[in-house]
Design an enzyme around this catalytic site. Structure first.
Site, PDB file in Angstrom:
ATOM      1  N   ASP A   1      39.581  42.469  53.698  1.00  0.00           N
ATOM      2  CA  ASP A   1      38.258  41.994  54.072  1.00  0.00           C
ATOM      3  C   ASP A   1      38.276  40.474  54.117  1.00  0.00           C
ATOM      4  OD1 ASP A   1      35.633  42.396  54.838  1.00  0.00           O
ATOM      5  OD2 ASP A   1      34.853  42.260  52.804  1.00  0.00           O
TER       6      ASP A   1
ATOM      7  N   HIS B   1      27.149  32.701  56.540  1.00  0.00           N
ATOM      8  CA  HIS B   1      27.093  33.541  55.343  1.00  0.00           C
ATOM      9  C   HIS B   1      27.708  32.819  54.147  1.00  0.00           C
ATOM     10  CE1 HIS B   1      27.299  37.005  52.707  1.00  0.00           C
ATOM     11  NE2 HIS B   1      28.620  36.872  52.612  1.00  0.00           N
TER      12      HIS B   1
ATOM     13  N   ARG C   1      26.163  28.153  44.001  1.00  0.00           N
ATOM     14  CA  ARG C   1      26.898  26.950  43.606  1.00  0.00           C
ATOM     15  C   ARG C   1      26.058  25.725  43.950  1.00  0.00           C
ATOM     16  NH1 ARG C   1      30.880  30.165  45.874  1.00  0.00           N
ATOM     17  NH2 ARG C   1      30.784  28.999  47.819  1.00  0.00           N
TER      18      ARG C   1
ATOM     19  N   GLU D   1      26.515  45.023  53.782  1.00  0.00           N
ATOM     20  CA  GLU D   1      27.087  43.851  54.443  1.00  0.00           C
ATOM     21  C   GLU D   1      27.368  44.236  55.890  1.00  0.00           C
ATOM     22  OE1 GLU D   1      29.085  41.139  50.960  1.00  0.00           O
ATOM     23  OE2 GLU D   1      30.429  42.308  52.243  1.00  0.00           O
TER      24      GLU D   1
ATOM     25  N   ASP E   1      30.192  47.180  54.491  1.00  0.00           N
ATOM     26  CA  ASP E   1      30.927  47.022  53.239  1.00  0.00           C
ATOM     27  C   ASP E   1      29.916  46.954  52.096  1.00  0.00           C
ATOM     28  OD1 ASP E   1      33.062  46.734  51.546  1.00  0.00           O
ATOM     29  OD2 ASP E   1      33.240  44.578  51.839  1.00  0.00           O
TER      30      ASP E   1
ATOM     31  N   GLN F   1      29.127  42.282  41.007  1.00  0.00           N
ATOM     32  CA  GLN F   1      29.973  41.258  41.631  1.00  0.00           C
ATOM     33  C   GLN F   1      29.824  39.902  40.929  1.00  0.00           C
ATOM     34  OE1 GLN F   1      29.094  40.691  45.777  1.00  0.00           O
ATOM     35  NE2 GLN F   1      30.654  39.152  46.084  1.00  0.00           N
TER      36      GLN F   1
ATOM     37  N   LYS G   1      32.792  46.054  45.192  1.00  0.00           N
ATOM     38  CA  LYS G   1      33.039  46.258  46.616  1.00  0.00           C
ATOM     39  C   LYS G   1      33.754  47.571  46.923  1.00  0.00           C
ATOM     40  CE  LYS G   1      31.858  42.067  48.244  1.00  0.00           C
ATOM     41  NZ  LYS G   1      30.961  41.794  49.369  1.00  0.00           N
TER      42      LYS G   1
ATOM     43  N   SER H   1      32.676  52.007  51.424  1.00  0.00           N
ATOM     44  CA  SER H   1      32.508  51.270  52.677  1.00  0.00           C
ATOM     45  C   SER H   1      32.379  52.302  53.786  1.00  0.00           C
ATOM     46  CB  SER H   1      33.700  50.349  52.965  1.00  0.00           C
ATOM     47  OG  SER H   1      33.851  49.377  51.950  1.00  0.00           O
TER      48      SER H   1
ATOM     49  N   THR I   1      30.862  39.498  56.131  1.00  0.00           N
ATOM     50  CA  THR I   1      29.468  39.573  56.542  1.00  0.00           C
ATOM     51  C   THR I   1      29.195  38.641  57.717  1.00  0.00           C
ATOM     52  OG1 THR I   1      28.845  40.045  54.265  1.00  0.00           O
ATOM     53  CG2 THR I   1      27.093  39.354  55.738  1.00  0.00           C
TER      54      THR I   1
END
Length: 428
Positions: free
Chosen positions: A135, A142, A151, A208, A242, A249, A262, A266, A358
């Protein structure tokens, strides 16, 4: 070899509804179970599924070098291994067989009875045995949105992001075709304001919006693939959801990245649309901020104009479209992804799958996840039935659709649809 199957003026003797994703110019490939419980490789025109195993047994592929059981298998892996020349020869033959001017099968009711099925009378299966799944994280919008949320908003992109297609190796064991429901996962999370994790079900299950490409046996171990060679080794594409558990996460991803959040599920669309079919929809890829290192530079840099949308359908309620995006927004192309994936000599095999990451655009209505659409749950989405969604609730169905369209033809992927079920009961 010219790509005759893409002739926009070609019509089929099989009825094709207006705005169908599957005109004769598409000719996707998949695997399905017939009403007689036979598993076969097939294709689709309009709302008719075509048994390619039966076509082969009745000698409709005469003159094309194929193993005797090529289309009587339960995966497309061997066909994909045969390479681009074979894929194109088979697509051309199918275009000829179902051309409105060709009477060979059209006027043979006995053969049609064996070969053709109403789409409602078959069950689609996973089209390939996926050996390895990677992935990527290739949408600048994104990655920027996530960076702003978690962040420093002034330095949302990590230092490596503009230099290489970031990716990780996922699990292929829980990739399922459209129509198969998935369960809310269990895992560890860290409640806000605490420093001790708890065990329980994810409260923040998300979709996603992605696409994925399927490869052939692309290289030998130790041999990289150049960007200009990449599309010779990409068989086709599917829609890809996904599924993600954002709370799991957030706690687990440092320092090695995605794991249980994850790999619980999927979902992919079951028809693989070939790169050949998509070539009329080539478009310019986004301009990159600066030239990447030489091994990632594309002599002919392009992507595909694939319109995408996501809907949420609460149980027994109408659907609400929550996102409209486009594959062409991705900063890193499939050619660059495959070149980077193999620059260290990593071997890529038939049936391997590479997720795009994504796909988000610049506007809020084009974001490719609930994480972004609701900005971490701060701005709930209003549903048609009056309810609200911050993330996906039990018994919601997420539906992804995608298609290309120009003045002459529309080529689509059908649907990638899956319902979220409550978590499996545990005895801990």
């Amino acid at each position: 070899m010219p790509n005759f199957a893409n002739d926009p003026n070609r019509t089929s003797w099989i009825p094709v509804p207006e705005n169908s994703d599957f005109p004769i110019q598409n000719i996707p490939f998949g695997v399905f179970i017939t009403k007689d419980d036979v598993i076969t490789i097939g294709t689709r025109i309009g709302n008719t599924a075509i048994d390619m195993g039966a076509l082969q047994q009745l000698n409709y592929f005469e003159g094309i070098e194929l193993t005797d059981d090529m289309f009587m298998q339960d995966t497309l892996n061997d066909f994909i291994s045969d390479g681009k020349k074979t894929w194109r020869l088979v697509r051309h033959r199918l275009a000829e067989i179902f051309d409105s001017t060709n009477p060979k099968l059209r006027d043979n009711p006995e053969h049609r009875e064996i070969i053709l099925f109403d789409i409602q009378d078959i069950e689609m299966l996973l089209p390939v045995q996926i050996g390895d799944y990677t992935d990527f994280y290739s949408s600048k919008e994104h990655a920027t949105n996530v960076g702003k949320m978690f962040r420093d908003p002034e330095n949302a992109l990590l230092p490596n992001w503009l230099h290489l297609p970031v990716g990780y190796h996922g699990r292929s064991s829980t990739i399922v075709p459209s129509g198969i429901p998935v369960h809310r996962p269990w895992g560890q999370t860290l409640p806000a304001g605490t420093d001790t994790p708890v065990f329980g079900t994810s409260k923040l299950v998300d979709f996603e919006l992605e696409m994925a490409f399927i490869t052939t046996d692309a290289n030998l171990m130790g041999e990289p693939i150049k960007p200009e060679e990449a599309y010779d080794h990409i068989f086709g594409m599917v829609l890809f959801n996904d599924w993600s558990a954002r709370d799991i996460q957030k706690w687990e991803y440092v320092p090695l990245g995605p794991f249980l959040a994850k790999n619980f599920a999927s979902s992919i669309s079951p028809w693989i649309v070939t790169i050949d079919a998509l070539m009329p929809f080539k478009t310019e890829a986004p301009k990159q901020d600066f030239a990447p290192l030489p091994y990632l530079i594309e002599k002919d840099r392009f992507t595909f104009d694939i319109q995408l949308e996501v809907s949420i359908i609460p149980e027994h309620q109408p659907e609400t479209i929550v996102s409209k995006s486009n594959f062409k927004y991705l900063y890193w192309t499939m050619a660059q992804q495959l070149a980077h994936h193999t620059i260290n000599g990593c071997r890529v095999n038939s049936g391997d799958m590479m997720g795009s990451g994504t796909i988000s655009g610049e506007t809020p209505d084009s974001f490719g996840s609930m994480l972004e659409l609701t900005w971490g749950g701060k701005n709930p989405i209003q549903m048609v039935d009056g309810s609200e969604r911050k993330f996906i609730q039990d018994h919601d169905t997420v539906v992804m659709r995608g298609y290309c369209k120009n003045d002459q033809v529309r080529i689509g992927f059908g649907e990638c649809s899956s319902k979220l079920l409550p978590a499996v009961e545990l005895n801990y």
